[in-house]
Design a protein around this motif. Structure first.
Motif, PDB file in Angstrom:
ATOM      1  N   PRO A  12       0.806  -1.221   0.000  1.00 41.79           N
ATOM      2  CA  PRO A  12       0.000   0.000   0.000  1.00 41.79           C
ATOM      3  C   PRO A  12       0.840   1.273   0.000  1.00 41.79           C
ATOM      4  N   SER A  13       2.026   1.219   0.660  1.00 40.63           N
ATOM      5  CA  SER A  13       2.862   2.407   0.783  1.00 40.63           C
ATOM      6  C   SER A  13       4.340   2.010   0.783  1.00 40.63           C
ATOM      7  N   VAL A  14       5.088   2.532  -0.171  1.00 38.74           N
ATOM      8  CA  VAL A  14       6.529   2.283  -0.214  1.00 38.74           C
ATOM      9  C   VAL A  14       7.204   2.847   1.035  1.00 38.74           C
ATOM     10  N   ASP A  15       6.832   4.054   1.449  1.00 41.23           N
ATOM     11  CA  ASP A  15       7.468   4.665   2.620  1.00 41.23           C
ATOM     12  C   ASP A  15       7.240   3.829   3.881  1.00 41.23           C
ATOM     13  N   GLU A  16       6.013   3.379   4.095  1.00 44.51           N
ATOM     14  CA  GLU A  16       5.725   2.549   5.272  1.00 44.51           C
ATOM     15  C   GLU A  16       6.459   1.223   5.198  1.00 44.51           C
ATOM     16  N   MET A  17       6.521   0.620   4.007  1.00 38.14           N
ATOM     17  CA  MET A  17       7.208  -0.665   3.867  1.00 38.14           C
ATOM     18  C   MET A  17       8.707  -0.504   4.076  1.00 38.14           C
ATOM     19  N   MET A  18       9.277   0.592   3.585  1.00 37.77           N
ATOM     20  CA  MET A  18      10.703   0.828   3.811  1.00 37.77           C
ATOM     21  C   MET A  18      10.992   0.949   5.305  1.00 37.77           C
ATOM     22  N   ASN A  19      10.157   1.683   6.028  1.00 42.47           N
ATOM     23  CA  ASN A  19      10.335   1.811   7.479  1.00 42.47           C
ATOM     24  C   ASN A  19      10.200   0.467   8.171  1.00 42.47           C
ATOM     25  N   PHE A  20       9.232  -0.347   7.749  1.00 40.86           N
ATOM     26  CA  PHE A  20       9.029  -1.672   8.338  1.00 40.86           C
ATOM     27  C   PHE A  20      10.242  -2.573   8.086  1.00 40.86           C
ATOM     28  N   LYS A  70      13.337  -1.716   7.401  1.00 41.36           N
ATOM     29  CA  LYS A  70      14.474  -1.224   8.196  1.00 41.36           C
ATOM     30  C   LYS A  70      14.324  -1.595   9.668  1.00 41.36           C
ATOM     31  N   SER A  71      13.093  -1.530  10.196  1.00 41.31           N
ATOM     32  CA  SER A  71      12.868  -1.853  11.613  1.00 41.31           C
ATOM     33  C   SER A  71      13.161  -3.322  11.910  1.00 41.31           C
ATOM     34  N   LYS A  72      13.127  -4.171  10.879  1.00 41.12           N
ATOM     35  CA  LYS A  72      13.429  -5.595  11.031  1.00 41.12           C
ATOM     36  C   LYS A  72      14.908  -5.880  10.808  1.00 41.12           C
ATOM     37  N   GLY A  73      15.697  -4.816  10.627  1.00 42.96           N
ATOM     38  CA  GLY A  73      17.138  -4.977  10.446  1.00 42.96           C
ATOM     39  C   GLY A  73      17.547  -5.380   9.040  1.00 42.96           C
ATOM     40  N   ILE A  74      16.663  -5.182   8.091  1.00 45.67           N
ATOM     41  CA  ILE A  74      16.957  -5.519   6.698  1.00 45.67           C
ATOM     42  C   ILE A  74      17.341  -4.247   5.966  1.00 45.67           C
ATOM     43  N   LYS A  75      18.471  -4.293   5.278  1.00 49.16           N
ATOM     44  CA  LYS A  75      18.989  -3.138   4.560  1.00 49.16           C
ATOM     45  C   LYS A  75      18.226  -2.946   3.247  1.00 49.16           C
ATOM     46  N   ILE A  76      17.940  -1.684   2.916  1.00 51.35           N
ATOM     47  CA  ILE A  76      17.359  -1.357   1.618  1.00 51.35           C
ATOM     48  C   ILE A  76      18.475  -1.506   0.592  1.00 51.35           C
ATOM     49  N   GLN A  77      18.282  -2.369  -0.392  1.00 57.09           N
ATOM     50  CA  GLN A  77      19.329  -2.614  -1.380  1.00 57.09           C
ATOM     51  C   GLN A  77      19.442  -1.453  -2.360  1.00 57.09           C
ATOM     52  N   SER A  78      18.287  -0.925  -2.816  1.00 48.42           N
ATOM     53  CA  SER A  78      18.297   0.247  -3.695  1.00 48.42           C
ATOM     54  C   SER A  78      16.895   0.853  -3.756  1.00 48.42           C
ATOM     55  N   GLY A  79      16.871   2.137  -4.111  1.00 48.49           N
ATOM     56  CA  GLY A  79      15.604   2.845  -4.223  1.00 48.49           C
ATOM     57  C   GLY A  79      15.348   3.696  -2.998  1.00 48.49           C
ATOM     58  N   PRO A  80      14.221   4.359  -2.977  1.00 52.12           N
ATOM     59  CA  PRO A  80      13.069   4.148  -3.852  1.00 52.12           C
ATOM     60  C   PRO A  80      13.249   4.804  -5.222  1.00 52.12           C
ATOM     61  N   PHE A  81      12.549   4.217  -6.203  1.00 53.30           N
ATOM     62  CA  PHE A  81      12.543   4.711  -7.569  1.00 53.30           C
ATOM     63  C   PHE A  81      11.105   5.040  -7.961  1.00 53.30           C
ATOM     64  N   GLN A  82      10.955   6.009  -8.843  1.00 51.60           N
ATOM     65  CA  GLN A  82       9.644   6.323  -9.396  1.00 51.60           C
ATOM     66  C   GLN A  82       9.832   6.561 -10.890  1.00 51.60           C
ATOM     67  N   PRO A  83       9.792   5.477 -11.697  1.00 51.15           N
ATOM     68  CA  PRO A  83      10.065   5.606 -13.122  1.00 51.15           C
ATOM     69  C   PRO A  83       8.953   6.297 -13.916  1.00 51.15           C
ATOM     70  N   GLY A 108      19.917 -13.624  -0.722  1.00 50.08           N
ATOM     71  CA  GLY A 108      20.470 -12.664  -1.673  1.00 50.08           C
ATOM     72  C   GLY A 108      19.583 -12.387  -2.874  1.00 50.08           C
ATOM     73  N   LEU A 109      18.352 -12.901  -2.877  1.00 48.52           N
ATOM     74  CA  LEU A 109      17.419 -12.635  -3.971  1.00 48.52           C
ATOM     75  C   LEU A 109      16.807 -11.255  -3.790  1.00 48.52           C
ATOM     76  N   LYS A 110      16.770 -10.477  -4.877  1.00 52.14           N
ATOM     77  CA  LYS A 110      16.177  -9.142  -4.811  1.00 52.14           C
ATOM     78  C   LYS A 110      14.652  -9.267  -4.719  1.00 52.14           C
ATOM     79  N   ILE A 111      14.109  -8.582  -3.730  1.00 49.92           N
ATOM     80  CA  ILE A 111      12.665  -8.504  -3.544  1.00 49.92           C
ATOM     81  C   ILE A 111      12.262  -7.065  -3.803  1.00 49.92           C
ATOM     82  N   GLN A 112      11.344  -6.877  -4.731  1.00 50.33           N
ATOM     83  CA  GLN A 112      10.875  -5.534  -5.104  1.00 50.33           C
ATOM     84  C   GLN A 112       9.515  -5.298  -4.439  1.00 50.33           C
TER      85      GLN A 112
END
Length: 120
Positions: free
Chosen positions: A74-82, A84-97, A111-115
């Motif tokens: 529903p929300s990239v910003d909320e998911m990014m915060n979630f 990060k709170s679980k100790g998972i590094k953001i690999q890249s982004g956010p992007f808005q093509p 090591g699989l990229k999850i988008q």
């Protein structure tokens, strides 16, 4: 013809199950021994199904740099915060093509990229 599932060979079944249940939000629906050294778990429902295969004999996993699995949120910003709170590094982004899509990437335990994609 219908798509059945995506199969992923994983190093540690418990760690991968935790990621796909807690971070991605998929429900585990079946799990079984597939021989003396292999365990399989299925997650997801409907069109979104993931099969995790863990062989205790083969712990070398090569996911490939050019493959990713995408999940809507529903929300990239909320998911990014979630994430990060679980100790998972953001690999890249956010992007808005384009004005209608926003996304970022994180890595699963293998090591699989999850988008994670927000449709605006």
């Amino acid at each position: 013809m219908a798509f059945c599932w995506t199969s992923l060979h994983v190093k540690d079944l418990e760690e991968s199950l935790e990621f796909y249940r807690e971070i991605v939000g998929l429900r585990e629906n079946r799990r079984f021994e597939a021989g003396p050294d292999t365990e399989i778990a299925f997650l997801g429902e409907g069109e979104t199904k993931v099969e995790l295969i863990c062989s205790r004999e083969n712990r070398e996993i090569d996911m490939g740099a050019d493959i990713s699995l995408g999940f809507t949120v529903p929300s990239v910003d909320e998911m990014m915060n979630f994430v990060k709170s679980k100790g998972i590094k953001i690999q890249s982004g956010p992007f808005q093509p384009n004005p209608h899509t926003r996304f970022f990437f994180a890595l699963d335990p293998n090591g699989l990229k999850i988008q994670f994609v927000e449709n605006l």
